[in-house]
Design a protein around this motif. Sequence first.
Motif, PDB file in Angstrom:
ATOM      1  N   LYS A   1      42.337  44.105  36.082  1.00 39.10           N
ATOM      2  CA  LYS A   1      42.444  42.938  35.242  1.00 39.10           C
ATOM      3  C   LYS A   1      42.973  41.455  36.615  1.00 39.10           C
ATOM      4  CE  LYS A   1      47.331  41.498  33.616  1.00 39.10           C
ATOM      5  NZ  LYS A   1      48.213  41.627  32.807  1.00 39.10           N
ATOM      6  N   TYR A   2      43.097  42.678  37.492  1.00 37.59           N
ATOM      7  CA  TYR A   2      43.706  40.598  38.606  1.00 37.59           C
ATOM      8  C   TYR A   2      42.971  40.784  40.284  1.00 37.59           C
ATOM      9  CZ  TYR A   2      47.588  39.806  36.542  1.00 37.59           C
ATOM     10  OH  TYR A   2      49.296  39.659  35.414  1.00 37.59           O
ATOM     11  N   GLU A   3      41.672  39.817  39.963  1.00 39.87           N
ATOM     12  CA  GLU A   3      40.336  40.367  40.614  1.00 39.87           C
ATOM     13  C   GLU A   3      41.344  39.814  42.850  1.00 39.87           C
ATOM     14  OE1 GLU A   3      37.221  40.157  41.417  1.00 39.87           O
ATOM     15  OE2 GLU A   3      37.477  39.559  42.720  1.00 39.87           O
ATOM     16  N   TRP A   4      42.435  39.240  42.587  1.00 40.19           N
ATOM     17  CA  TRP A   4      43.274  39.136  44.041  1.00 40.19           C
ATOM     18  C   TRP A   4      43.457  40.167  44.791  1.00 40.19           C
ATOM     19  CZ3 TRP A   4      48.109  40.123  42.909  1.00 40.19           C
ATOM     20  CH2 TRP A   4      48.417  39.388  41.958  1.00 40.19           C
ATOM     21  N   LEU A   5      44.151  41.122  43.982  1.00 43.52           N
ATOM     22  CA  LEU A   5      44.947  42.597  43.881  1.00 43.52           C
ATOM     23  C   LEU A   5      43.710  43.255  45.352  1.00 43.52           C
ATOM     24  CD1 LEU A   5      47.473  43.118  43.066  1.00 43.52           C
ATOM     25  CD2 LEU A   5      46.267  45.082  41.538  1.00 43.52           C
ATOM     26  N   LYS A   6      42.520  43.231  45.333  1.00 41.31           N
ATOM     27  CA  LYS A   6      41.442  43.554  46.140  1.00 41.31           C
ATOM     28  C   LYS A   6      43.028  43.367  47.628  1.00 41.31           C
ATOM     29  CE  LYS A   6      37.766  40.842  46.831  1.00 41.31           C
ATOM     30  NZ  LYS A   6      38.731  39.837  46.134  1.00 41.31           N
ATOM     31  N   ASP A   7      42.680  42.208  47.772  1.00 45.30           N
ATOM     32  CA  ASP A   7      43.513  41.731  48.919  1.00 45.30           C
ATOM     33  C   ASP A   7      45.083  42.581  49.056  1.00 45.30           C
ATOM     34  OD1 ASP A   7      41.752  40.221  49.222  1.00 45.30           O
ATOM     35  OD2 ASP A   7      42.838  38.191  48.258  1.00 45.30           O
ATOM     36  N   TYR A   8      45.443  42.956  48.836  1.00 50.07           N
ATOM     37  CA  TYR A   8      46.182  43.909  48.719  1.00 50.07           C
ATOM     38  C   TYR A   8      46.428  45.284  48.639  1.00 50.07           C
ATOM     39  CZ  TYR A   8      49.159  39.321  47.929  1.00 50.07           C
ATOM     40  OH  TYR A   8      49.058  37.914  47.384  1.00 50.07           O
ATOM     41  N   PHE A   9      45.202  45.755  48.193  1.00 48.02           N
ATOM     42  CA  PHE A   9      44.609  47.149  48.704  1.00 48.02           C
ATOM     43  C   PHE A   9      44.263  47.575  49.671  1.00 48.02           C
ATOM     44  CE2 PHE A   9      41.293  50.190  46.784  1.00 48.02           C
ATOM     45  CZ  PHE A   9      42.541  51.351  46.118  1.00 48.02           C
ATOM     46  N   TRP A  10      45.431  48.884  50.596  1.00 49.99           N
ATOM     47  CA  TRP A  10      44.618  49.047  51.726  1.00 49.99           C
ATOM     48  C   TRP A  10      45.062  48.327  52.137  1.00 49.99           C
ATOM     49  CZ3 TRP A  10      45.564  54.149  52.305  1.00 49.99           C
ATOM     50  CH2 TRP A  10      45.147  54.951  50.934  1.00 49.99           C
ATOM     51  N   ASN A  11      45.956  47.536  52.453  1.00 49.83           N
ATOM     52  CA  ASN A  11      46.220  46.036  52.887  1.00 49.83           C
ATOM     53  C   ASN A  11      46.741  46.367  54.334  1.00 49.83           C
ATOM     54  OD1 ASN A  11      45.616  43.755  54.732  1.00 49.83           O
ATOM     55  ND2 ASN A  11      47.439  42.985  52.800  1.00 49.83           N
ATOM     56  N   ILE A  12      48.299  46.820  53.977  1.00 48.78           N
ATOM     57  CA  ILE A  12      49.049  46.852  55.470  1.00 48.78           C
ATOM     58  C   ILE A  12      48.960  48.395  55.485  1.00 48.78           C
ATOM     59  CG2 ILE A  12      50.398  44.704  55.644  1.00 48.78           C
ATOM     60  CD1 ILE A  12      52.435  46.277  53.120  1.00 48.78           C
ATOM     61  N   VAL A  13      48.896  48.923  54.837  1.00 47.93           N
ATOM     62  CA  VAL A  13      48.494  50.507  55.207  1.00 47.93           C
ATOM     63  C   VAL A  13      47.425  50.931  55.117  1.00 47.93           C
ATOM     64  CG1 VAL A  13      48.612  53.096  54.723  1.00 47.93           C
ATOM     65  CG2 VAL A  13      50.550  51.155  54.188  1.00 47.93           C
ATOM     66  N   PRO A  14      46.348  50.745  56.166  1.00 46.49           N
ATOM     67  CA  PRO A  14      45.162  50.997  56.177  1.00 46.49           C
ATOM     68  C   PRO A  14      44.391  52.131  56.012  1.00 46.49           C
ATOM     69  CG  PRO A  14      46.127  50.453  58.873  1.00 46.49           C
ATOM     70  CD  PRO A  14      47.232  51.439  57.815  1.00 46.49           C
ATOM     71  N   ALA A  15      43.281  52.465  55.749  1.00 39.76           N
ATOM     72  CA  ALA A  15      43.030  53.524  54.242  1.00 39.76           C
ATOM     73  C   ALA A  15      42.782  55.275  55.154  1.00 39.76           C
ATOM     74  CB  ALA A  15      41.626  53.652  53.949  1.00 39.76           C
ATOM     75  N   ASP A  16      42.794  54.293  56.836  1.00 35.53           N
ATOM     76  CA  ASP A  16      42.000  55.429  57.925  1.00 35.53           C
ATOM     77  C   ASP A  16      43.252  55.904  59.033  1.00 35.53           C
ATOM     78  OD1 ASP A  16      41.683  52.842  59.385  1.00 35.53           O
ATOM     79  OD2 ASP A  16      40.322  53.721  59.732  1.00 35.53           O
ATOM     80  N   LYS A  17      44.074  55.996  58.386  1.00 30.01           N
ATOM     81  CA  LYS A  17      45.679  55.273  59.850  1.00 30.01           C
ATOM     82  C   LYS A  17      45.813  56.960  59.501  1.00 30.01           C
ATOM     83  CE  LYS A  17      50.594  54.975  58.165  1.00 30.01           C
ATOM     84  NZ  LYS A  17      50.968  54.463  59.877  1.00 30.01           N
ATOM     85  N   ASP A  18      45.851  58.579  59.056  1.00 27.76           N
ATOM     86  CA  ASP A  18      45.857  59.642  58.997  1.00 27.76           C
ATOM     87  C   ASP A  18      45.087  60.111  58.217  1.00 27.76           C
ATOM     88  OD1 ASP A  18      47.797  60.029  57.107  1.00 27.76           O
ATOM     89  OD2 ASP A  18      49.422  58.963  58.753  1.00 27.76           O
TER      90      ASP A  18
END
Lengths: 370, 242
Positions: A63-80
Motif C-alpha cells: 500500500k505504501y511505497e515509502w514504507l520500505k525506508d522504515y523496513f529493516w532500517n533501525i533494526v538491521p536484518a543482519d544484526k544477529d
Amino acid sequence: MPEMKGFDEISAEDKERLNLTGINTENMEGRSGSFLLVNDHVYHAGSAAEGIETLMIEAALEKYEWLKDYFWNIVPADKDEYTKYVAERPQRGYVIIAHKGAKATFPLQSCMFLQGDTIQCVHNIVIAEEGSEIHLIAGCASSMDTKVGAHYGVNEIYVGKNAKVTSTMIHTWGEEVEVFPRTCTVVEEGGTFLSNYVCMKPTKKVQMYPTAYLKGEGAVARFSGVVVAGTGSYVDTGSRAVLQAPNTSAELITRAITNGGTIISRGAVVAECPKTKGHIECRGLILKDGIMHAIPEIEGHVVDVELSHEAAVGKIARDEIEYLMARGLSEEEATATIIRGFLDIKIDGLPPALQKQIDAAIDSADNEGY
Amino acid sequence: MLEINNLHVEVGGREVLHGVSLTIQDGQTHVLLGPNGSGKTTLLRTIMGFGSSRVTEGSIIFNGVDVTYKPVHERARLGMGIMFQRPPTISGLKLGKFINATTNIGTEEIPALAEKLHMTKFLERDVNAGFSGGEIKRSEILQLTVQNPSFVMLDEPESGVDVENMSLLGHAAASLLEKDMHMKTRTKSGLIITHTGYILDYIEADVGHVLIDGYMRCSGNPREILKSVKASGYKECIACQK
C-alpha cells in the motif's frame, strides 16, 4: 494467507492466558485497534480509531511505497542470528501508522500467540507521525499446549516530532519457551517514548535489550520494567538509550525479584551530545537463592552531560516486616505486602486502563505467592 | 493488663535489661523516664516482641496470656499497639491502603480521623516516604487509632514535634487512652517513654518509673519524679537506693 477470523477459534483456556496479558478477546471495547498473530498466521487486524491504521506488514508494504525506508532500517536484518532468521522468512506482523495529529483515546492491542511447538517470527513497525499519540499494549503468550517453542520478534518504532508512543508489553510465556525480541526506537524532536515491560510468569529464556535513539531536540524516553524469575527462568533484559540531541533525557527503572531464577538486568545511557540527562535505577530482591546481576552503564562522550545510576540488590528488611506485623499483619501477609509495594513502579503519563492492566498482571502473579 | 517479671533481655549478644519487673493495671497509664541508652526503647520493643531483643529470663504476661515468646502480630492481635519513634518507609504501600487493611474499627470513620489529624492528603502517599518528624507522629497515631489497641506504647511522642502538632498529637493520644472517660470505666492502658514530659500536659499518668542502665531504679508519682529529674538530672536516681 489464511482468512482473518478473529479470536473465535482460540480455546477458552488460552483466551484466559491472553486476558492475563491485557488482551481483550471479546470485543473492541476500550481498544482503538487490534491485531492477533497466532504462530505465523494473522487472524485479525483492524483499527477503530480515526487516522490510525493497523495493517498486516505485507499489505502495508504494498500500500505504501515509502514504507520500505522504515523496513529493516533501525533494526538491521543482519544484526544477529535471530534477526537473520526472521528476515529469511515471509514477513508476518503489523504496521501501525498514526497519521499526523491522530490521537487514540484507547490502547491499540496486539497479541502474539504461540500455539504448539514452533518458532514464531514477527516483524512489526510502528510509525507515529508528527503530533500523534498512541498507546500500544502487546500481550505475548503461549498456549497451554505449547511445550517447546520460541518467539523471535523484530520491532521498529518511529516516534515523530512531538508525537508520543507508549508501549506496554506483558509476557505470559510458558516454561519451555525462549523469547528473543529485537526492538529499536527512534524519537524525533519533542517526541516521547514510554516503554513498560512486565514479566511475572516463568519463561525458560528471555533475552532482549531494546534501544532508543533520541535524535531530536527535547526527546524523552522512559523505560520501566518489572521482572520476576522463578527457578528455571533465565531473564536477560534491560534497555539502552542513546542521547543524540540537546535537551534529551532518558530514565530507566527496573524492579526485579528472583525466586530461584536468573535475572540479568542491564541498563545503559549513552550521552553523545551536550545538555543531556540520563538516570538508571535498578532495585533487586533475592527471595530464594538465584542470580540477580545488575549491570548499569553510563557513558558520556562530551562536556555538559548529567548521568547517574543507582543499583541495589538485597532482601526484605526485617524492620519493615516487623513494622507491619506490629499493626496485626502476619509475617506472610507483611512479606507479601512489601513485595507488592516493591513492584509498584509509578509510570507517569500512562493511561489508567494500561496502569490497571499492569497492576492486574502483577497482582495475578502476586496472588499465586512467591 | 500487663505483668512483667524479672525480665532479662539481650541485644546483639549484650544484656541490656537486667531483671526488670513492671505491672500495669487496666486503665492505668505509666511513664518511663531514664537517660539515653538506659534500655527504655528496648523494653518497649521487647514487650512488642521485635526480633532484635532476645529474652533470656523472665516473662511478659498480657491479659493473662504468656506472650514472652509469641510473634509480633499475635501480640498486636491480642491488643498491643506501639508508636514507633523512627518507623521504616514502606515503598509502594499507600498509607490509606495500609490502614484500611489493619483497621479494627471499620473503614467508615477513617476519613474523619485522617482529617482531624491533618493526614487526608497523606493517605495517597507511600507509608512514611518523605514524611517530616511531625507527619510521622501523626501518621503513627492515626495508624494506632484505627488499630485501636487496648494497651498503647508510645516511644517519645514529643520528639521532633512542633507546638501545634504537639496539641494535635496529645489530644489524639489522650483519646486513644480513653482519658476522656471516667477512670472507673476506663479500660485502656499505656506505657509512655518521655524525656520532656510535655505529653503529660495532655495525658494524666498514674505511675512513673525511672530506668537506668537496665535496672528499674524508682517508681512513684510521675510528676514528682519528673520534677526531681528536671531539677537535678538522673544522678540522684543513680545515688538513690529506694
